[in-house]
Design a protein around this motif. Structure first.
Motif, PDB file in Angstrom:
ATOM      1  N   SER A  18      38.091 -36.379  24.220  1.00 54.39           N
ATOM      2  CA  SER A  18      37.669 -37.083  25.440  1.00 54.39           C
ATOM      3  C   SER A  18      36.710 -36.215  26.251  1.00 54.39           C
ATOM      4  O   SER A  18      35.708 -36.706  26.788  1.00 54.39           O
ATOM      5  CB  SER A  18      38.889 -37.460  26.288  1.00 54.39           C
ATOM      6  OG  SER A  18      39.554 -36.309  26.783  1.00 54.39           O
ATOM      7  N   TRP A  19      36.999 -34.898  26.354  1.00 52.37           N
ATOM      8  CA  TRP A  19      36.084 -33.992  27.058  1.00 52.37           C
ATOM      9  C   TRP A  19      34.752 -33.907  26.327  1.00 52.37           C
ATOM     10  O   TRP A  19      33.682 -33.957  26.938  1.00 52.37           O
ATOM     11  CB  TRP A  19      36.699 -32.599  27.171  1.00 52.37           C
ATOM     12  CG  TRP A  19      37.927 -32.541  28.032  1.00 52.37           C
ATOM     13  CD1 TRP A  19      38.339 -33.471  28.949  1.00 52.37           C
ATOM     14  CD2 TRP A  19      38.898 -31.493  28.064  1.00 52.37           C
ATOM     15  NE1 TRP A  19      39.507 -33.082  29.543  1.00 52.37           N
ATOM     16  CE2 TRP A  19      39.875 -31.874  29.033  1.00 52.37           C
ATOM     17  CE3 TRP A  19      39.065 -30.296  27.380  1.00 52.37           C
ATOM     18  CZ2 TRP A  19      40.976 -31.077  29.325  1.00 52.37           C
ATOM     19  CZ3 TRP A  19      40.165 -29.494  27.676  1.00 52.37           C
ATOM     20  CH2 TRP A  19      41.103 -29.882  28.631  1.00 52.37           C
ATOM     21  N   LEU A  20      34.815 -33.769  25.014  1.00 50.50           N
ATOM     22  CA  LEU A  20      33.599 -33.635  24.224  1.00 50.50           C
ATOM     23  C   LEU A  20      32.749 -34.900  24.297  1.00 50.50           C
ATOM     24  O   LEU A  20      31.521 -34.838  24.439  1.00 50.50           O
ATOM     25  CB  LEU A  20      33.959 -33.321  22.771  1.00 50.50           C
ATOM     26  CG  LEU A  20      32.778 -33.131  21.795  1.00 50.50           C
ATOM     27  CD1 LEU A  20      31.919 -31.951  22.220  1.00 50.50           C
ATOM     28  CD2 LEU A  20      33.293 -32.942  20.372  1.00 50.50           C
ATOM     29  N   ALA A  21      33.396 -36.068  24.210  1.00 56.43           N
ATOM     30  CA  ALA A  21      32.660 -37.327  24.257  1.00 56.43           C
ATOM     31  C   ALA A  21      32.011 -37.541  25.617  1.00 56.43           C
ATOM     32  O   ALA A  21      30.856 -37.991  25.700  1.00 56.43           O
ATOM     33  CB  ALA A  21      33.595 -38.491  23.929  1.00 56.43           C
ATOM     34  N   ALA A  22      32.736 -37.210  26.683  1.00 57.27           N
ATOM     35  CA  ALA A  22      32.155 -37.352  28.030  1.00 57.27           C
ATOM     36  C   ALA A  22      30.964 -36.403  28.211  1.00 57.27           C
ATOM     37  O   ALA A  22      29.934 -36.783  28.779  1.00 57.27           O
ATOM     38  CB  ALA A  22      33.221 -37.076  29.089  1.00 57.27           C
ATOM     39  N   PHE A  23      31.110 -35.180  27.725  1.00 57.33           N
ATOM     40  CA  PHE A  23      30.012 -34.216  27.809  1.00 57.33           C
ATOM     41  C   PHE A  23      28.813 -34.693  26.998  1.00 57.33           C
ATOM     42  O   PHE A  23      27.660 -34.648  27.463  1.00 57.33           O
ATOM     43  CB  PHE A  23      30.485 -32.853  27.300  1.00 57.33           C
ATOM     44  CG  PHE A  23      29.408 -31.813  27.241  1.00 57.33           C
ATOM     45  CD1 PHE A  23      28.959 -31.183  28.401  1.00 57.33           C
ATOM     46  CD2 PHE A  23      28.823 -31.458  26.037  1.00 57.33           C
ATOM     47  CE1 PHE A  23      27.961 -30.230  28.350  1.00 57.33           C
ATOM     48  CE2 PHE A  23      27.826 -30.500  25.973  1.00 57.33           C
ATOM     49  CZ  PHE A  23      27.393 -29.878  27.140  1.00 57.33           C
ATOM     50  N   ALA A  24      29.068 -35.174  25.776  1.00 58.65           N
ATOM     51  CA  ALA A  24      27.984 -35.652  24.920  1.00 58.65           C
ATOM     52  C   ALA A  24      27.272 -36.846  25.543  1.00 58.65           C
ATOM     53  O   ALA A  24      26.044 -36.957  25.478  1.00 58.65           O
ATOM     54  CB  ALA A  24      28.537 -36.016  23.541  1.00 58.65           C
ATOM     55  N   LYS A  25      28.033 -37.749  26.165  1.00 60.96           N
ATOM     56  CA  LYS A  25      27.430 -38.931  26.796  1.00 60.96           C
ATOM     57  C   LYS A  25      26.496 -38.527  27.926  1.00 60.96           C
ATOM     58  O   LYS A  25      25.364 -39.015  28.036  1.00 60.96           O
ATOM     59  CB  LYS A  25      28.517 -39.865  27.326  1.00 60.96           C
ATOM     60  CG  LYS A  25      27.981 -41.092  28.052  1.00 60.96           C
ATOM     61  CD  LYS A  25      29.098 -41.953  28.565  1.00 60.96           C
ATOM     62  CE  LYS A  25      29.769 -41.329  29.767  1.00 60.96           C
ATOM     63  NZ  LYS A  25      28.875 -41.356  30.972  1.00 60.96           N
ATOM     64  N   ASN A  26      26.938 -37.626  28.788  1.00 58.77           N
ATOM     65  CA  ASN A  26      26.105 -37.217  29.914  1.00 58.77           C
ATOM     66  C   ASN A  26      24.868 -36.457  29.457  1.00 58.77           C
ATOM     67  O   ASN A  26      23.762 -36.679  29.968  1.00 58.77           O
ATOM     68  CB  ASN A  26      26.926 -36.361  30.891  1.00 58.77           C
ATOM     69  CG  ASN A  26      27.941 -37.181  31.663  1.00 58.77           C
ATOM     70  OD1 ASN A  26      27.618 -38.227  32.205  1.00 58.77           O
ATOM     71  ND2 ASN A  26      29.184 -36.727  31.697  1.00 58.77           N
ATOM     72  N   VAL A  27      25.037 -35.551  28.482  1.00 59.54           N
ATOM     73  CA  VAL A  27      23.882 -34.819  27.968  1.00 59.54           C
ATOM     74  C   VAL A  27      22.889 -35.780  27.316  1.00 59.54           C
ATOM     75  O   VAL A  27      21.672 -35.686  27.544  1.00 59.54           O
ATOM     76  CB  VAL A  27      24.340 -33.744  26.953  1.00 59.54           C
ATOM     77  CG1 VAL A  27      23.133 -33.136  26.240  1.00 59.54           C
ATOM     78  CG2 VAL A  27      25.128 -32.652  27.661  1.00 59.54           C
ATOM     79  N   HIS A  28      23.398 -36.702  26.532  1.00 55.40           N
ATOM     80  CA  HIS A  28      22.523 -37.671  25.835  1.00 55.40           C
ATOM     81  C   HIS A  28      21.743 -38.507  26.849  1.00 55.40           C
ATOM     82  O   HIS A  28      20.533 -38.731  26.686  1.00 55.40           O
ATOM     83  CB  HIS A  28      23.382 -38.581  24.956  1.00 55.40           C
ATOM     84  CG  HIS A  28      22.610 -39.298  23.906  1.00 55.40           C
ATOM     85  ND1 HIS A  28      22.353 -38.762  22.661  1.00 55.40           N
ATOM     86  CD2 HIS A  28      22.015 -40.522  23.895  1.00 55.40           C
ATOM     87  CE1 HIS A  28      21.648 -39.618  21.934  1.00 55.40           C
ATOM     88  NE2 HIS A  28      21.427 -40.702  22.663  1.00 55.40           N
ATOM     89  N   ASN A  29      22.416 -38.972  27.890  1.00 51.64           N
ATOM     90  CA  ASN A  29      21.758 -39.833  28.872  1.00 51.64           C
ATOM     91  C   ASN A  29      20.720 -39.093  29.707  1.00 51.64           C
ATOM     92  O   ASN A  29      19.676 -39.668  30.059  1.00 51.64           O
ATOM     93  CB  ASN A  29      22.799 -40.469  29.794  1.00 51.64           C
ATOM     94  CG  ASN A  29      23.663 -41.489  29.079  1.00 51.64           C
ATOM     95  OD1 ASN A  29      23.329 -41.935  27.984  1.00 51.64           O
ATOM     96  ND2 ASN A  29      24.783 -41.850  29.675  1.00 51.64           N
ATOM     97  N   PHE A  30      20.988 -37.830  30.028  1.00 53.68           N
ATOM     98  CA  PHE A  30      20.069 -37.092  30.894  1.00 53.68           C
ATOM     99  C   PHE A  30      18.930 -36.443  30.112  1.00 53.68           C
ATOM    100  O   PHE A  30      17.827 -36.280  30.640  1.00 53.68           O
ATOM    101  CB  PHE A  30      20.836 -36.029  31.698  1.00 53.68           C
ATOM    102  CG  PHE A  30      21.568 -36.583  32.886  1.00 53.68           C
ATOM    103  CD1 PHE A  30      20.905 -36.841  34.072  1.00 53.68           C
ATOM    104  CD2 PHE A  30      22.922 -36.868  32.806  1.00 53.68           C
ATOM    105  CE1 PHE A  30      21.576 -37.366  35.172  1.00 53.68           C
ATOM    106  CE2 PHE A  30      23.604 -37.396  33.889  1.00 53.68           C
ATOM    107  CZ  PHE A  30      22.935 -37.649  35.084  1.00 53.68           C
ATOM    108  N   ILE A  31      19.186 -36.060  28.867  1.00 51.37           N
ATOM    109  CA  ILE A  31      18.138 -35.430  28.061  1.00 51.37           C
ATOM    110  C   ILE A  31      17.212 -36.473  27.436  1.00 51.37           C
ATOM    111  O   ILE A  31      16.021 -36.226  27.229  1.00 51.37           O
ATOM    112  CB  ILE A  31      18.770 -34.560  26.956  1.00 51.37           C
ATOM    113  CG1 ILE A  31      19.543 -33.400  27.577  1.00 51.37           C
ATOM    114  CG2 ILE A  31      17.698 -34.008  26.008  1.00 51.37           C
ATOM    115  CD1 ILE A  31      18.677 -32.418  28.351  1.00 51.37           C
ATOM    116  N   GLY A  32      17.728 -37.657  27.149  1.00 49.04           N
ATOM    117  CA  GLY A  32      16.945 -38.693  26.486  1.00 49.04           C
ATOM    118  C   GLY A  32      15.599 -38.987  27.127  1.00 49.04           C
ATOM    119  O   GLY A  32      14.574 -39.076  26.425  1.00 49.04           O
TER     120      GLY A  32
END
Length: 324
Positions: free
Chosen positions: A144-158
């Motif tokens: 859950s921590w990893l998925a939340a981190f990945a989601k935020n990084v993906h959305n902001f870096i995209g």
């Protein structure tokens, strides 16, 4: 009440007489996707259930599964190829002149794209395949921590790709034309498995690349669909977002598979290729071996790239000059 609504109401009344508490006509109307009356104002607020949603839910998992197998197949194929062929090297030639292959602007554009894209690829794989692959291994809390981190990084870096893709295209479009020599090279692609035939198979025209054109197609698709998914305030419909999600996944998985080949050839696959993008220089023997037509243009003065003084650049990597 219009005639269609009157028919629904009449059907419901008859249903309650024949089969009490059976609300099939009501749910049929709800799932029809037809606009109804709503006090909430906005796009599609008068549609309770979007009928394409079930189709999207049914398609999303098979698409992600097929994409995962495609990426795994690409990585396994490259690993097998490396085990058979190893690193492709060139024979050293003492006193070979140095060519500046990439300028500083070229390398910055490439590394901006590379870092951004690899980050998005890793986080995207976590989001699309993590529940099936990582969750059983690391448990719910860590995932859950990893998925939340990945989601935020993906959305902001995209959104960085809005700058990286056009810049990359402008800097490298002149290097990615496809001509008759390239089709001859593709016809002999399996010569890569033969150590004695690598020179004949490597004379591609002007550094052209099929991966360059595939990126030109997949990256804009990823950027446009990604923006549609990240910014719902564009007032797009739910059906548009569902379709964008499928297109985004397909384009991303194809790009990851192709980029795996690109990364392989640019690192352990071809000795000296990484140095060209790291420092911007290659020696003449490497250029003549891997890109004979471009090398001829450099010698004839027809190419933008020129020879430079050897004492102004760092010496080439030893691995690039070690014979196969």
């Amino acid at each position: 009440m219009n005639p269609q609504e009157a028919d629904y109401a009449k059907e419901q009344q008859q249903r309650q007489l024949a089969q009490p508490l059976n609300n099939e006509p009501v749910w049929k109307e709800v799932r029809s996707g037809l606009p109804q009356v709503s006090t909430v104002k906005g796009r599609e607020t008068n549609i309770l259930i979007e009928p394409m949603g079930q189709t999207w839910r049914a398609a999303r998992v098979p698409v992600a599964t097929a994409g995962g197998f495609l990426v795994a197949l690409a990585l396994a194929g490259l690993a097998a190829f490396y085990a058979i062929r190893g690193t492709m090297t060139t024979e050293p030639r003492p006193g070979a002149r140095i060519i500046q292959r990439f300028t500083t602007a070229d390398r910055i554009a490439h590394w901006l794209m590379a870092v951004t894209w690899v980050t998005l690829a890793i986080t995207g794989l976590i989001l699309s395949l993590g529940k099936a692959v990582l969750l059983p291994l690391i448990g719910y809390t860590l995932f859950s921590w990893l998925a939340a981190f990945a989601k935020n990084v993906h959305n902001f870096i995209g959104p960085v790709l809005i700058v990286a893709v056009p810049w990359m295209f402008i800097r490298f479009v002149r290097h990615n034309g496809i001509g008759a020599e390239d089709f001859k090279w593709f016809a002999r692609i399996f010569d890569y498995f033969k150590a004695t035939s690598i020179r004949a198979a490597s004379s591609t025209a002007a550094r052209s690349s099929c991966s360059g054109w595939s990126w030109c197609c997949s990256r804009p698709c990823s950027v446009v669909t990604g923006l549609i998914l990240v910014f719902p305030n564009f007032d797009q419909t739910r059906q548009t977002m569902q379709l964008s999600n499928i297109i985004h996944m397909v384009a991303a998985y194809l790009a990851i598979a192709l980029a795996s080949v690109h990364i392989y050839l640019g690192t352990v696959g071809v000795a000296g290729a990484y140095r060209a993008m790291r420092d911007g220089y290659v020696d003449a023997s490497w250029a003549e071996h891997h890109h004979a037509n471009w090398y001829k243009d450099v010698v004839a003065g027809k190419a933008r790239e020129k020879f430079v003084q050897p004492d102004t650049v760092a010496p080439p990597d030893a691995a690039a000059r070690r014979p196969a």
